[in-house]
Design a protein around this motif. Structure first.
Motif, PDB file in Angstrom:
ATOM      1  N   CYS A  78      33.409 124.246-106.720  1.00  0.00           N
ATOM      2  CA  CYS A  78      32.993 123.259-105.454  1.00  0.00           C
ATOM      3  C   CYS A  78      34.157 122.528-105.295  1.00  0.00           C
ATOM      4  CB  CYS A  78      31.987 122.387-105.919  1.00  0.00           C
ATOM      5  SG  CYS A  78      30.332 123.266-106.702  1.00  0.00           S
ATOM      6  N   GLY A  79      34.627 122.360-103.950  1.00  0.00           N
ATOM      7  CA  GLY A  79      35.656 121.525-103.458  1.00  0.00           C
ATOM      8  C   GLY A  79      36.787 122.215-103.862  1.00  0.00           C
ATOM      9  N   THR A  80      37.786 121.470-104.613  1.00  0.00           N
ATOM     10  CA  THR A  80      39.341 121.867-104.980  1.00  0.00           C
ATOM     11  C   THR A  80      38.966 122.991-105.968  1.00  0.00           C
ATOM     12  OG1 THR A  80      39.995 119.711-104.827  1.00  0.00           O
ATOM     13  CG2 THR A  80      41.195 121.357-106.117  1.00  0.00           C
ATOM     14  N   SER A  81      38.014 123.126-106.788  1.00  0.00           N
ATOM     15  CA  SER A  81      37.816 124.257-107.875  1.00  0.00           C
ATOM     16  C   SER A  81      37.532 125.437-107.047  1.00  0.00           C
ATOM     17  CB  SER A  81      36.480 123.508-108.820  1.00  0.00           C
ATOM     18  OG  SER A  81      36.907 122.460-109.625  1.00  0.00           O
ATOM     19  N   GLU A 121      30.519 118.607 -99.184  1.00  0.00           N
ATOM     20  CA  GLU A 121      30.476 118.364-100.488  1.00  0.00           C
ATOM     21  C   GLU A 121      29.088 118.270-100.934  1.00  0.00           C
ATOM     22  OE1 GLU A 121      33.041 117.202-102.217  1.00  0.00           O
ATOM     23  OE2 GLU A 121      34.466 117.224-100.428  1.00  0.00           O
ATOM     24  N   GLU A 124      27.430 121.275-103.500  1.00  0.00           N
ATOM     25  CA  GLU A 124      27.574 121.117-104.758  1.00  0.00           C
ATOM     26  C   GLU A 124      26.513 120.630-105.652  1.00  0.00           C
ATOM     27  OE1 GLU A 124      31.038 118.431-105.570  1.00  0.00           O
ATOM     28  OE2 GLU A 124      30.286 117.799-107.406  1.00  0.00           O
ATOM     29  N   ILE A 149      34.019 127.191-112.506  1.00  0.00           N
ATOM     30  CA  ILE A 149      34.948 125.785-112.665  1.00  0.00           C
ATOM     31  C   ILE A 149      34.298 124.780-112.035  1.00  0.00           C
ATOM     32  CG2 ILE A 149      37.257 125.063-112.188  1.00  0.00           C
ATOM     33  CD1 ILE A 149      37.979 127.994-110.847  1.00  0.00           C
ATOM     34  N   THR A 150      34.175 123.791-112.942  1.00  0.00           N
ATOM     35  CA  THR A 150      33.910 122.341-112.772  1.00  0.00           C
ATOM     36  C   THR A 150      34.369 121.437-113.489  1.00  0.00           C
ATOM     37  OG1 THR A 150      31.788 120.894-112.627  1.00  0.00           O
ATOM     38  CG2 THR A 150      31.316 122.756-113.793  1.00  0.00           C
ATOM     39  N   CYS A 151      35.431 120.816-112.962  1.00  0.00           N
ATOM     40  CA  CYS A 151      36.363 120.003-113.764  1.00  0.00           C
ATOM     41  C   CYS A 151      35.566 118.756-114.592  1.00  0.00           C
ATOM     42  CB  CYS A 151      37.461 119.244-112.981  1.00  0.00           C
ATOM     43  SG  CYS A 151      38.308 120.278-111.832  1.00  0.00           S
ATOM     44  N   GLY A 152      34.429 118.085-113.866  1.00  0.00           N
ATOM     45  CA  GLY A 152      33.828 117.271-114.670  1.00  0.00           C
ATOM     46  C   GLY A 152      32.749 117.550-115.645  1.00  0.00           C
ATOM     47  N   SER A 228      39.915 114.912-108.922  1.00  0.00           N
ATOM     48  CA  SER A 228      40.022 115.833-109.991  1.00  0.00           C
ATOM     49  C   SER A 228      40.883 117.166-109.110  1.00  0.00           C
ATOM     50  CB  SER A 228      38.708 116.487-110.318  1.00  0.00           C
ATOM     51  OG  SER A 228      38.047 116.838-109.186  1.00  0.00           O
ATOM     52  N   ASN A 466      27.932 113.175-101.838  1.00  0.00           N
ATOM     53  CA  ASN A 466      26.825 113.906-102.829  1.00  0.00           C
ATOM     54  C   ASN A 466      26.431 112.990-103.770  1.00  0.00           C
ATOM     55  OD1 ASN A 466      29.011 114.103-104.897  1.00  0.00           O
ATOM     56  ND2 ASN A 466      29.648 116.033-103.955  1.00  0.00           N
ATOM     57  N   LYS A 468      27.199 113.128-107.345  1.00  0.00           N
ATOM     58  CA  LYS A 468      28.246 112.635-108.094  1.00  0.00           C
ATOM     59  C   LYS A 468      28.782 111.515-107.690  1.00  0.00           C
ATOM     60  CE  LYS A 468      31.941 115.033-108.205  1.00  0.00           C
ATOM     61  NZ  LYS A 468      32.905 116.171-108.516  1.00  0.00           N
ATOM     62  N   LEU A 469      29.230 111.580-106.105  1.00  0.00           N
ATOM     63  CA  LEU A 469      30.030 110.594-105.498  1.00  0.00           C
ATOM     64  C   LEU A 469      29.155 109.303-105.292  1.00  0.00           C
ATOM     65  CD1 LEU A 469      32.092 112.829-102.904  1.00  0.00           C
ATOM     66  CD2 LEU A 469      32.906 111.835-105.372  1.00  0.00           C
ATOM     67  N   ARG A 472      29.509 107.855-108.618  1.00  0.00           N
ATOM     68  CA  ARG A 472      31.005 107.076-108.834  1.00  0.00           C
ATOM     69  C   ARG A 472      31.116 105.751-107.983  1.00  0.00           C
ATOM     70  NH1 ARG A 472      35.479 111.086-107.405  1.00  0.00           N
ATOM     71  NH2 ARG A 472      34.661 112.102-109.168  1.00  0.00           N
TER      72      ARG A 472
HETATM   73  O1  F6P Z   1      32.501 116.012-104.726  1.00  0.00           O
HETATM   74  C1  F6P Z   1      33.685 115.902-104.327  1.00  0.00           C
HETATM   75  C2  F6P Z   1      34.484 116.608-105.200  1.00  0.00           C
HETATM   76  O2  F6P Z   1      34.953 115.591-106.268  1.00  0.00           O
HETATM   77  C3  F6P Z   1      35.849 117.229-105.009  1.00  0.00           C
HETATM   78  O3  F6P Z   1      36.750 116.347-104.660  1.00  0.00           O
HETATM   79  C4  F6P Z   1      36.214 118.049-106.153  1.00  0.00           C
HETATM   80  O4  F6P Z   1      37.184 118.863-105.971  1.00  0.00           O
HETATM   81  C5  F6P Z   1      34.837 118.828-106.261  1.00  0.00           C
HETATM   82  O5  F6P Z   1      33.965 117.703-106.287  1.00  0.00           O
HETATM   83  C6  F6P Z   1      34.598 119.657-107.349  1.00  0.00           C
HETATM   84  O6  F6P Z   1      34.348 118.948-108.599  1.00  0.00           O
HETATM   85  P1  F6P Z   1      34.164 119.659-110.050  1.00  0.00           P
HETATM   86  O7  F6P Z   1      35.464 120.347-110.197  1.00  0.00           O
HETATM   87  O8  F6P Z   1      34.272 118.436-111.153  1.00  0.00           O
HETATM   88  O9  F6P Z   1      32.856 120.341-110.079  1.00  0.00           O
END
Ligand code: F6P
Length: 557
Positions: A78-81, A121, A124, A149-152, A228, A466, A468-469, A472
């Motif tokens: 999602c997003g950058t990932s 967003e 996600e 991929i999900t950084c968090g 992230s 979303n 998560k945000l 946050r």
């Molecule tokens: O929800 C927004 C966001 O934080 C983006 O900025 C980010 O790229 C995306 O979620 C993905 O997050 P994650 O890689 O932790 O799933």
């Protein structure tokens, strides 16, 4: 503090980045970037032996899938990932064609193609859509290497896909990439996930499943907490590039060797700090004075520009127009998954000729800043001249180009070409992309800091788009005002619905939907309500008068 995931923590290096000089800010961001490679506290980042062994295992899996006629590699996020997965699949599909293979890489991004360049967003949070999309793309294949991929370790969209893989082990090999230990994976339930499932549940199941792979090196907190796209995005790119590169080439090298080469080159970016700081200053001045920033590039360099621009919207609540990227060839459009004809992605994806660009740029606000990426500076020289005649600021990021700047030019150049010394052409390009990503992230992040969109190292104007945000935002309000969770949540919800009344009868999903129709500074208004005991109306009036959101937190409003 211990229970706060690393990806949401505050980085000690950047605690006061909002008060730093531009040169210091550039240095701090560079030091944070290097934590990806050197590690953070007692963690070793991408140099961790156990992690590197797992990366080498993934190389073997990718190689086997490339050789399997009925196999594909699916990368999703999602997003950058998701965007980084798209770029890797685009680049390495090209390499497949050069090696006489069919395209073996497939990308999925939550929200579809439009999410590659705009902020989408909310998807996600949907594990059902995630699993359905994976099922769809893998239908005609017998073996699927799935990389989620999900950084968090948090996105239900990816969680639903991993769960689908675990339920169908005869076909799928699930791989999870993220940057927290599994114990910190998200435990919050989302309405669309039946049976009270959470990302933590799926990640724990993966830990117990033989054949499933979790790649989660600890690279430490982001320079701007929770952003992230920065370190986690960098680590994701380095991991994917390393693995796919090693699997596609005849080499005895190991993951450690390739990562070492990335590390040494990125370290050298420090030599350009003065030039980077000058550009940051210009970008900040431009944004403070309501100018626009534009990136111009081709192929994946151009796409990195569009991606960097798109991420500023959810992170800093900036307007779509503040920073935008433009392509000068049709590489992006040609790389997209087919979607229905009426799903508009962005007109900027189309190839732009110098004439098209001039038509778009001739009405830019005064003192805008246009960044030409690598060869585009010379290829678009006529456009550069016209923009200079209008007194816009011009920046040239030189990566692989062998041309030089004319003498007496007042163009600001950042020359990274001397740092890119790899003998291998593929690696040269991947390294150039990484440098570009870091450079653009640094410019856009620091410009928003100068504009007052960051307090200490916290994104105080995040868009609550979303779940998560949403959580946050509550944490940010609690942290900066000292109120309890209930008060923070109450004020946030009032700010979302633009009302002085308490709202008790709406679900979290309805809150997120309501955000989409609200262009206000939702979090800053809620912050002010908590800080000053204001009603929504009073706080909104105050915020409308105060263009620098940071000043609210420092009491200068
Ligand atoms: O929800 C927004 C966001 O934080 C983006 O900025 C980010 O790229 C995306 O979620 C993905 O997050 P994650 O890689 O932790 O799933």
């Amino acid at each position: 503090m211990d229970s706060v995931p690393f990806t949401e923590r505050r980085n000690a290096l950047t605690m006061n980045i909002d008060a730093d000089t531009v040169e210091d800010a550039a240095n701090r961001l560079h030091e944070c970037n290097m934590e990806v490679f050197y590690g953070y506290e007692n963690y070793k980042g991408l140099s961790d032996d156990e992690f590197l062994n797992k990366l080498d295992q993934l190389v073997i899996l990718v190689k086997a899938t490339l050789q399997n006629e009925k196999g594909i590699i699916v990368i999703s996020g999602c997003g950058t990932s998701g965007r980084i997965g798209f770029l890797a699949s685009t680049f390495f599909n090209q390499l497949c064609l050069e090696n006489n293979l069919p395209k073996k890489y497939h990308y999925i991004i939550a929200g579809g193609n439009s999410a590659l360049v705009t902020s989408v967003e909310a998807t996600e949070d949907d594990p059902i859509v995630g699993a359905a999309e994976l099922k769809h793309v893998s239908e005609s294949f017998e073996r699927v290497l799935f990389i989620g991929i999900t950084c968090g370790l948090s996105a239900p969209f990816v969680g639903g896909q991993l769960e689908y893989c675990l339920d169908n082990p005869e076909k799928f090999i699930p791989v999870l990439i993220g940057f927290n230990p599994v114990s910190m994976a998200r435990q919050i339930r989302v309405p669309k996930w039946s049976g009270d499932k959470t990302f933590y549940g799926v990640a724990s199941r993966m830990e117990k499943t033989s054949g499933a792979l979790i790649l989660n090196p600890i690279v430490g907190p982001e320079p701007i907490s929770g952003s992230s796209r920065m370190k986690s995005g960098t680590a994701t790119k380095v991991m994917l590039d390393t693995v796919f590169y090693l699997a596609s080439t005849n080499t005895n090298a190991k993951a450690r060797d390739v990562i070492e080469e990335f590390k040494i080159t990125i370290e050298k970016m420090k030599n350009e700090t003065t030039d980077i700081a000058n550009v940051i200053q210009q970008a900040g001045d431009c944004m403070i004075n309501n100018g626009y920033i534009r990136y111009v590039g081709s192929s994946t360099f151009g796409i990195w520009g569009m991606i960097d621009a798109s991420e500023c919207v959810p992170t800093y609540n900036s307007s779509y127009d503040d920073i935008r990227g433009f392509m000068t060839n049709d590489y992006f459009k040609k790389s997209l998954n087919p979607e229905s004809a009426d799903s508009l992605v962005s007109p900027a994806l189309d190839q732009s000729t110098p004439d098209d660009l001039w038509k778009t740029f001739q009405d830019l606000p005064p003192s805008s800043l246009i960044v030409f990426i690598d060869r585009e500076y010379h290829l678009q020289k006529a456009l550069v001249d016209k923009l200079q005649q209008k007194n816009h600021r011009i920046v040239w990021i030189k990566l692989l180009s062998t041309e030089s700047l004319e003498s007496n030019s007042n163009v600001q150049m950042i020359d990274f070409s001397k740092s890119i010394t790899s003998a291998d052409v593929t690696k040269q390009y991947l390294i150039a992309e990484l440098i570009l990503k870091l450079c653009l992230n640094t410019i856009s992040t620091a410009a928003h800091i100068l504009k007052g969109k960051v307090y200490q190292n916290i994104m105080i104007d995040v868009r609550v788009s979303n779940i998560k945000l949403f959580y946050r935002a509550i944490d940010i309000i609690k942290l900066l005002t000292g109120v309890d969770k209930e008060t923070a949540e109450k004020c946030l919800i009032q700010s979302i619905y633009q009302t002085n009344d308490e709202i008790n009868n709406q679900t979290i999903e309805q809150h997120i939907t309501a955000v989409a129709n609200n262009k206000d500074h939702i979090v800053p208004i809620a912050l002010l309500m908590c800080l000053s005991n204001y009603s929504y109306t009073q706080a909104k009036l105050q915020i409308d008068k105060c263009p620098r959101i940071r000043d609210i937190c420092t009491g200068n409003n």
